[in-house]
Design a protein around this motif. Structure first.
Motif, PDB file in Angstrom:
ATOM      1  N   LEU A   9      36.615  50.853  30.770  1.00  0.00           N
ATOM      2  CA  LEU A   9      35.489  50.336  29.990  1.00  0.00           C
ATOM      3  C   LEU A   9      35.955  49.326  28.954  1.00  0.00           C
ATOM      4  O   LEU A   9      35.273  48.331  28.693  1.00  0.00           O
ATOM      5  CB  LEU A   9      34.731  51.495  29.336  1.00  0.00           C
ATOM      6  N   SER A  10      37.137  49.543  28.402  1.00  0.00           N
ATOM      7  CA  SER A  10      37.691  48.620  27.423  1.00  0.00           C
ATOM      8  C   SER A  10      37.998  47.266  28.058  1.00  0.00           C
ATOM      9  O   SER A  10      37.625  46.221  27.518  1.00  0.00           O
ATOM     10  CB  SER A  10      38.973  49.203  26.812  1.00  0.00           C
ATOM     11  N   LEU A  11      38.652  47.259  29.203  1.00  0.00           N
ATOM     12  CA  LEU A  11      38.990  45.980  29.814  1.00  0.00           C
ATOM     13  C   LEU A  11      37.745  45.226  30.258  1.00  0.00           C
ATOM     14  O   LEU A  11      37.668  44.005  30.109  1.00  0.00           O
ATOM     15  CB  LEU A  11      40.023  46.115  30.927  1.00  0.00           C
ATOM     16  N   LEU A  12      36.728  45.935  30.716  1.00  0.00           N
ATOM     17  CA  LEU A  12      35.470  45.272  31.075  1.00  0.00           C
ATOM     18  C   LEU A  12      34.760  44.741  29.831  1.00  0.00           C
ATOM     19  O   LEU A  12      34.193  43.643  29.854  1.00  0.00           O
ATOM     20  CB  LEU A  12      34.567  46.225  31.851  1.00  0.00           C
ATOM     21  N   SER A  13      34.812  45.490  28.748  1.00  0.00           N
ATOM     22  CA  SER A  13      34.209  45.039  27.484  1.00  0.00           C
ATOM     23  C   SER A  13      34.879  43.757  26.998  1.00  0.00           C
ATOM     24  O   SER A  13      34.208  42.846  26.494  1.00  0.00           O
ATOM     25  CB  SER A  13      34.305  46.127  26.418  1.00  0.00           C
ATOM     26  N   ILE A  36      34.934  42.788  39.501  1.00  0.00           N
ATOM     27  CA  ILE A  36      36.139  43.434  38.966  1.00  0.00           C
ATOM     28  C   ILE A  36      35.859  44.906  38.711  1.00  0.00           C
ATOM     29  O   ILE A  36      36.674  45.771  39.052  1.00  0.00           O
ATOM     30  CB  ILE A  36      36.617  42.724  37.684  1.00  0.00           C
ATOM     31  N   ALA A  37      34.706  45.198  38.138  1.00  0.00           N
ATOM     32  CA  ALA A  37      34.337  46.582  37.846  1.00  0.00           C
ATOM     33  C   ALA A  37      34.330  47.423  39.115  1.00  0.00           C
ATOM     34  O   ALA A  37      34.801  48.570  39.109  1.00  0.00           O
ATOM     35  CB  ALA A  37      32.969  46.624  37.161  1.00  0.00           C
ATOM     36  N   ASP A  48      26.197  46.789  32.974  1.00  0.00           N
ATOM     37  CA  ASP A  48      25.015  46.324  32.240  1.00  0.00           C
ATOM     38  C   ASP A  48      24.923  46.989  30.865  1.00  0.00           C
ATOM     39  O   ASP A  48      24.546  46.352  29.884  1.00  0.00           O
ATOM     40  CB  ASP A  48      23.745  46.590  33.047  1.00  0.00           C
ATOM     41  N   GLN A  49      25.290  48.260  30.790  1.00  0.00           N
ATOM     42  CA  GLN A  49      25.277  48.968  29.503  1.00  0.00           C
ATOM     43  C   GLN A  49      26.338  48.402  28.553  1.00  0.00           C
ATOM     44  O   GLN A  49      26.114  48.302  27.352  1.00  0.00           O
ATOM     45  CB  GLN A  49      25.497  50.463  29.711  1.00  0.00           C
ATOM     46  N   LEU A  50      27.483  48.003  29.102  1.00  0.00           N
ATOM     47  CA  LEU A  50      28.557  47.446  28.275  1.00  0.00           C
ATOM     48  C   LEU A  50      28.181  46.090  27.671  1.00  0.00           C
ATOM     49  O   LEU A  50      28.714  45.716  26.625  1.00  0.00           O
ATOM     50  CB  LEU A  50      29.844  47.297  29.092  1.00  0.00           C
TER      51      LEU A  50
END
Length: 134
Positions: A9-13, A36-37, A48-50
């Motif tokens: 979640l951090s890398l996607l953020s 990527i996710a 979408d939530q991120l």
């Protein structure tokens, strides 16, 4: 590498944050981030939530994972083929915050224009970072 859920979640953020540096998240950028996710088993709903609720940045280990994340950031920055000064500054800051050497970051930014769609090949990217560690 087997990322923890928090690391994923951090890398996607981080990718989303960089893509939004120009005050918009383009559809091409979002689709790239979702691709990527998918490779790290995070679904579109979570991405979408991120977008509105990013998670805290985590520094990845080992260093090779930080270089891989930096490469993802470079790719996201170039998806829309429009690179702003703000995006370059944000990318450099991400790299520096990950503990990557400033001269290597600068060389990547300088050399990416030599490649089609500014996509610097992974082996070239790795060679740049190796050179700056010697």
């Amino acid at each position: 590498m087997n990322y923890t859920r928090e690391e994923k979640l951090s890398l996607l953020s981080q990718l989303i944050e960089l893509a939004k540096t120009d005050n918009r998240l383009g559809e091409d950028e979002l689709q790239f981030i979702k691709a990527i996710a998918s490779t790290i088993h995070i679904n579109d709903i979570e991405v979408d939530q991120l977008v509105n609720n990013p998670t805290e940045s985590k520094i990845l280990n080992p260093e090779s994972e930080r270089i891989l994340q930096f490469h993802r950031l470079v790719l996201v920055m170039n998806v829309d083929q429009q690179t702003s000064i703000d995006e370059i500054v944000a990318l450099k800051n991400f790299g520096l915050n990950m503990g990557l050497p400033a001269p290597a970051i600068d060389e990547v930014l300088q050399r990416m224009g030599n490649y089609e769609n500014k996509v610097i090949p992974p082996n070239i990217l790795i060679d740049i970072f190796k050179k700056h560690y010697n």
